[in-house]
Design a protein around this motif. Structure first.
Motif, mmCIF file in Angstrom:
data_model
loop_
_atom_site.group_PDB
_atom_site.id
_atom_site.type_symbol
_atom_site.label_atom_id
_atom_site.label_comp_id
_atom_site.label_asym_id
_atom_site.label_seq_id
_atom_site.Cartn_x
_atom_site.Cartn_y
_atom_site.Cartn_z
ATOM 1 N N ARG A 16 34.563 16.969 18.726
ATOM 2 C CA ARG A 16 35.531 16.966 19.832
ATOM 3 C C ARG A 16 36.206 18.332 20.007
ATOM 4 N NH1 ARG A 16 32.957 13.231 20.531
ATOM 5 N NH2 ARG A 16 33.553 11.030 20.741
ATOM 6 N N TRP A 17 35.572 19.377 19.519
ATOM 7 C CA TRP A 17 36.144 20.721 19.640
ATOM 8 C C TRP A 17 35.038 21.694 20.014
ATOM 9 C CZ3 TRP A 17 33.170 23.060 16.043
ATOM 10 C CH2 TRP A 17 32.804 22.309 14.911
ATOM 11 N N SER A 18 35.450 22.838 20.534
ATOM 12 C CA SER A 18 34.492 23.884 20.849
ATOM 13 C C SER A 18 34.503 24.911 19.733
ATOM 14 C CB SER A 18 34.853 24.560 22.181
ATOM 15 O OG SER A 18 36.055 25.303 22.052
ATOM 16 N N GLU A 19 33.409 25.668 19.603
ATOM 17 C CA GLU A 19 33.320 26.674 18.560
ATOM 18 C C GLU A 19 34.368 27.762 18.770
ATOM 19 O OE1 GLU A 19 32.326 28.770 15.221
ATOM 20 O OE2 GLU A 19 31.998 26.691 15.829
ATOM 21 N N GLN A 20 34.715 28.051 20.014
ATOM 22 C CA GLN A 20 35.734 29.061 20.283
ATOM 23 C C GLN A 20 37.094 28.600 19.779
ATOM 24 O OE1 GLN A 20 36.050 30.221 24.396
ATOM 25 N NE2 GLN A 20 37.805 31.549 24.066
ATOM 26 N N GLU A 21 37.419 27.310 20.034
ATOM 27 C CA GLU A 21 38.691 26.767 19.528
ATOM 28 C C GLU A 21 38.732 26.833 18.009
ATOM 29 O OE1 GLU A 21 39.827 23.352 22.806
ATOM 30 O OE2 GLU A 21 38.382 22.864 21.234
ATOM 31 N N ARG A 22 37.629 26.475 17.382
ATOM 32 C CA ARG A 22 37.603 26.466 15.925
ATOM 33 C C ARG A 22 37.735 27.880 15.351
ATOM 34 N NH1 ARG A 22 34.766 26.873 11.517
ATOM 35 N NH2 ARG A 22 33.151 28.044 12.584
ATOM 36 N N SER A 23 37.028 28.843 15.944
ATOM 37 C CA SER A 23 37.092 30.227 15.469
ATOM 38 C C SER A 23 38.491 30.800 15.663
ATOM 39 C CB SER A 23 36.055 31.080 16.215
ATOM 40 O OG SER A 23 34.743 30.610 15.959
ATOM 41 N N VAL A 58 35.932 27.515 -2.681
ATOM 42 C CA VAL A 58 36.871 27.384 -1.570
ATOM 43 C C VAL A 58 36.362 28.346 -0.501
ATOM 44 C CG1 VAL A 58 39.234 27.650 -0.791
ATOM 45 C CG2 VAL A 58 38.772 26.830 -3.105
ATOM 46 N N ASN A 59 35.853 27.821 0.635
ATOM 47 C CA ASN A 59 35.179 28.690 1.590
ATOM 48 C C ASN A 59 35.598 28.378 3.018
ATOM 49 O OD1 ASN A 59 32.725 27.138 3.117
ATOM 50 N ND2 ASN A 59 33.155 26.209 1.110
ATOM 51 N N PHE A 60 35.398 29.374 3.868
ATOM 52 C CA PHE A 60 35.723 29.270 5.282
ATOM 53 C C PHE A 60 34.486 29.644 6.100
ATOM 54 C CE2 PHE A 60 39.556 30.120 2.944
ATOM 55 C CZ PHE A 60 40.438 29.173 3.456
ATOM 56 N N VAL A 61 34.257 28.895 7.179
ATOM 57 C CA VAL A 61 33.064 29.077 8.007
ATOM 58 C C VAL A 61 33.487 29.679 9.349
ATOM 59 C CG1 VAL A 61 31.092 27.944 9.064
ATOM 60 C CG2 VAL A 61 31.977 27.108 6.875
ATOM 61 N N SER A 62 33.099 30.950 9.567
ATOM 62 C CA SER A 62 33.380 31.577 10.856
ATOM 63 C C SER A 62 32.185 31.349 11.779
ATOM 64 C CB SER A 62 33.646 33.074 10.658
ATOM 65 O OG SER A 62 32.436 33.742 10.388
ATOM 66 N N ASN A 63 32.204 31.993 12.932
ATOM 67 C CA ASN A 63 31.101 31.796 13.868
ATOM 68 C C ASN A 63 29.889 32.664 13.539
ATOM 69 O OD1 ASN A 63 32.327 34.193 14.452
ATOM 70 N ND2 ASN A 63 32.236 33.972 16.662
ATOM 71 N N VAL A 64 29.999 33.522 12.493
ATOM 72 C CA VAL A 64 28.876 34.383 12.136
ATOM 73 C C VAL A 64 28.518 34.330 10.651
ATOM 74 C CG1 VAL A 64 29.300 36.002 14.019
ATOM 75 C CG2 VAL A 64 30.417 36.358 11.813
ATOM 76 N N ARG A 65 29.362 33.729 9.804
ATOM 77 C CA ARG A 65 29.083 33.767 8.366
ATOM 78 C C ARG A 65 29.898 32.695 7.658
ATOM 79 N NH1 ARG A 65 33.052 38.374 5.837
ATOM 80 N NH2 ARG A 65 34.655 38.262 7.432
#
Length: 856
Positions: A16-23, A58-65
């Motif tokens: 229910r979200w867009s990748e732009q909102e998440r990033s 403990v990790n974070f997922v961006s739109n490129v890595r």
């Protein structure tokens, strides 16, 4: 090698979200590419420890890595998206568990999975913003599949750690927002003070206007009509009636405006803050006035004052209140103890959680430095006080960890304390803001390892690959008369132990370089101890690798050579002792084998007896049924009926014999339940006394608090009655018969080989003729009897032995010629309560329980 191209986050209809909102949400936390931090490292280690996994992240997922804030067992800070497992986890709500990655189509072709020794198991808890946007995970991985997934406790801990990470991120974000808003509010206040100081020279710059109010005529004269028109409308002139002005006041503020204005006139001065409306726009104004003239009767004639536009300040104050509310919520979510100290008044404001961390359920009335330091354990007070001294000298905040003793239960807990000062215009500290958090759970794995290392006399430490000493156990520090501060965080070869000789230091530096290259280095080296004494140690440096084979730490260790020589001598002495103990063990084994042969003999007899008894019982059933039918139908004359009755009585005795045989063979059907032994034995007391005869004194000794026993009540009564009859027959000239019971706890490796638990020991003891060793050895064999032909079946003890074994207990037989016999059998304590219908009838008892004597 070229870095693989990043893949996008896979799409899902449930998202229910867009990748732009998440990033954008991830970017707001400003966490990517920040240095490692102890708190997050401990969360990763704790996740791996609790879930028993070699990898914790403990990790974070961006739109490129995929970027790792903390990791255990990986040795890298980031991965491209095309091999990321967590990019799939953020598409799932809550906990994402994959028992076998190699069987999940989403990871086909993933080199992290489909290689030798690759990853097979994954479990991750979502890092989710308050708006529901996933930004990463706290996860664990294993190189082995786990079909059972995670235990419930492991899943709860993993989810709790994810919430802890988000609470920390929200707290940091809230603090950053609050600091920015506080700074804006501080700047607004500074501007307000400057505006008021230069009011008459720069009213317009301060968005303020002076006025004079003619009270009898209710006319207001403005010093700057243009500014008033900007606020209230173009139809405002240089002079305005009070009624016309009040039409522009917000309806919700009119009544309060009139009340405060009237009060100001009565006392001669006052201030009112209200909202003004113009074309639907709301502005906040603050009017401050003072009576300037009065008539001869003292009635006020004129009031002069200033009205200022304070809209921006109101907005800033509201934003500050909102920020403080968010901060309190974030502190509550993270279990943080928030506090604030006014340096000028030495007064503090604390959240309730602050005092609860120190063991107080209610707020402490007066809290000062002495209260705090009184809770710190003596071993940590010096470095805590040093942190305060350093903060005072440098004008900054303090950051430290220490142990405290709680007030309510005396428990030792670890806390982390952080503070930041607020400086005034003169550069001095005006206020101090701080947080306290209980970090006991995060510290426990480290402290457990530390306690283990500190028990070792030998030297054990941890170094970074460049030779910086990170950890060292206490033994070598105490032996050299130095402290952790003297060595931790410094190059290993510069420590006191080696500083006596530059050549030794150079060789040690080479050894560190060799170990960092992957080699295990070992040699003897002299070490300086307290007082300059040199001792030789067997020294070794070993590399420590992660799952990828990369060297992440070096492990130095050493043991005093003299201790090794002494250990070798002790080993030789131990070998000599072992030879002697082996000889003794051989003799004990022979005894055990003899006991085993006897046990196997009884087991074989039991199997044979059980088979015969079972077949015999099948034959008896139609015989008894047929005889009973003949008797009830009255077949034949009186003599035939007597013959049938005698045959039926003999068959019933044979049936009883079969039951005893089955009891010995442990094949009789039982209906075990919780039995009140006091009620059962008490109910049998008169029967036992009448059966034993007047020359036998019967005593019953049972404690009142005896736990219920797990048994078949009918079979238990039969067993006790058989033992009582045997005891009576062993006392032809009379004597004493004692029935007693006690509760006992059996531990592993007990003499009777019973399972560890609580048992009831039931004892039937007599003062009869007793048995010699040969008779005692055969006493529980079926059909063995000392009573003579026709005086006993020889199954009484066999039946008790079989009953006890069938119920999970055991029998112990003790006897001496001329002294008597004591038959003790152990039955397990029942886990359930005695059914109400089986509760004992009331009877007399003394303070020691049920103890009585019976006779005729």
């Amino acid at each position: 090698m070229d870095r693989p191209a990043a893949s996008s986050i896979p799409c899902s209809e449930s998202v229910r979200w867009s990748e732009q909102e998440r990033s954008e949400a991830l970017a707001r936390y400003d966490i990517l590419d920040t240095p490692t931090e102890t708190m997050f490292d401990e969360i990763a280690r704790l996740a791996a420890d609790v879930c028993e996994a070699p990898v914790g992240v403990v990790n974070f997922v961006s739109n490129v890595r995929q970027w790792f804030k903390a990791e255990v067992g990986i040795g890298s800070r980031e991965l491209p998206l095309d091999v990321s497992i967590c990019r799939h986890a953020i598409l799932q709500p809550g906990l994402f568990v994959v028992p076998d990655l190699s069987e999940d189509g989403r990871f086909d072709g993933n080199p992290l999975v489909h290689t030798a020794g690759g990853l097979r198991f994954y479990a991750g808890a979502l890092l989710e913003t308050p708006e529901g946007l996933p930004i990463g995970t706290v996860c664990v991985l294993d190189t082995k599949p786990r079909p059972e997934g995670l235990a419930q406790r492991q899943g709860r801990v993993l989810s709790a750690l994810a919430r802890q990470v988000m609470s920390e991120l929200e707290l940091r974000r809230a603090i950053a927002q609050r600091d920015a808003e506080i700074e804006r509010a501080r700047q607004t206040e500074a501007q307000l003070r400057e505006s008021e100081a230069r009011l008459h020279m720069a009213q317009r710059a301060a968005r303020a206007v002076a006025w004079e109010w003619d009270l009898p005529n209710q006319l207001i004269k403005w010093a700057d009509p243009a500014f008033v028109r900007e606020l209230a409308g173009d139809d405002i002139g240089e002079t305005t009636t009070f009624a016309e002005w009040m039409k522009r006041v917000h309806p919700d503020d009119v009544e309060r405006h009139l009340e405060q204005g009237t009060a100001a006139i009565e006392i001669g001065h006052g201030r009112v803050t209200f909202r003004l409306l113009r074309d639907g726009e709301v502005r906040w104004l603050q009017a401050t006035g003072q009576v300037a003239s009065r008539d001869e009767a003292g009635l006020p004639l004129t009031m002069i004052g200033i009205t200022q536009d304070v809209t921006e300040r109101q907005i800033a104050e509201e934003a500050l209140r909102t920020s403080e509310t968010r901060l309190r919520l974030a502190a509550a979510a993270g279990q943080l103890g928030e506090w604030e100290l006014d340096v000028a008044t030495d007064t503090s404001v604390r959240a309730l959680r602050h005092d609860q961390i120190f063991g107080y359920e209610e707020p402490v009335p007066n809290w000062g430095f002495e209260t705090f330091i009184g809770h710190v354990v003596p071993e940590d007070r010096e470095h805590v006080e040093q942190a305060f001294r350093t903060a005072a000298a440098q004008g900054g905040g303090w950051h430290f960890e220490c142990r405290i003793r709680r007030a309510n239960d005396g428990q030792i807990r670890w806390i982390a304390a952080h503070s930041e000062p607020q400086l005034g215009p003169d550069g001095r500290v005006q206020r101090i803001f701080g947080l306290v958090i209980d970090i006991t759970e995060q510290r426990e794995p480290h402290e457990r390892l530390r306690r283990v290392l500190d028990q070792l006399f030998a030297f054990v430490g941890v170094m970074s690959p460049d030779g910086t000493l990170i950890e060292a156990n206490h033994a070598p520090l105490e032996a050299a008369g130095i402290s952790e501060e003297d060595v931790l965080g410094k190059l290993f070869w510069d420590a006191y132990w080696w500083s006596y000789d530059a050549g030794v230091q150079a060789r040690l530096k080479e050894a560190v370089a060799e170990a960092a290259a992957g080699k295990v280095v070992r040699y003897d080296v002299p070490v300086r101890m307290a007082g300059g004494v040199l001792v030789t140690i067997d020294f070794q440096i070993s590399p420590l690798r992660d799952l990828n084979g990369d060297i992440i730490h070096l492990i130095p260790s050493g043991v005093i050579v003299e201790e090794r020589v002494r250990a070798e001598a002790e080993l030789r002495a131990l070998n000599a002792e072992l030879e002697q103990r082996v000889s003794q063990a051989v003799a004990e084994r022979e005894q055990a084998q003899e006991a085993l042969r006897q046990s196997q003999k009884l087991e074989a007899m039991g199997q044979l007896t059980g088979g015969v008894a079972h077949d015999f019982n099948n034959l008896l059933s139609p015989i008894i049924g047929g005889l009973d039918l003949l008797q009830r139908r009255g077949v034949g004359d009186e003599r035939a009926q007597r013959t049938i009755g005698g045959a039926l009585a003999s068959a019933e005795r044979a049936k009883t014999l079969v039951q005893r045989l089955l009891a010995f063979a442990r094949r009789q059907p039982l209906q075990p339940t919780a039995v009140d032994l006091n009620a059962l034995v008490g109910g049998m007391a008169d029967l036992v006394a009448s059966t034993s005869g007047p020359r036998v004194k019967v005593a019953v000794d049972l404690p009142a608090t005896l736990s219920p026993v797990k048994a078949d009540p009918n079979q238990l009564e039969m067993a006790i009655l058989n033992l009582a009859v045997n005891a009576r027959d062993a006392m032809p000239d009379g004597g004493s018969l004692t029935i007693s019971a006690r509760e006992e706890e059996f531990s592993p490796g007990n003499r009777l080989k019973l399972k560890p638990r609580r048992y009831i020991r039931i004892s039937v003891a007599d003062s009869g003729v007793g048995m010699d060793e040969a008779t005692l050895a055969r006493a529980i064999e079926p059909f063995f009897s000392t009573k003579g032909i026709g005086k006993g079946t020889g199954l009484g003890l066999s039946m008790v032995h079989g009953l006890a074994a069938q119920l999970g207990g055991a029998m112990d037989l003790q006897s001496r010629p001329g002294v008597g016999t004591n038959v003790q059998f152990y039955l397990p304590v029942a886990d359930e309560l005695v059914p109400e219908r089986d509760q004992p009838r009331k009877r007399d008892s003394n303070a020691n329980g049920h103890r009585s004597s019976c006779g005729r």
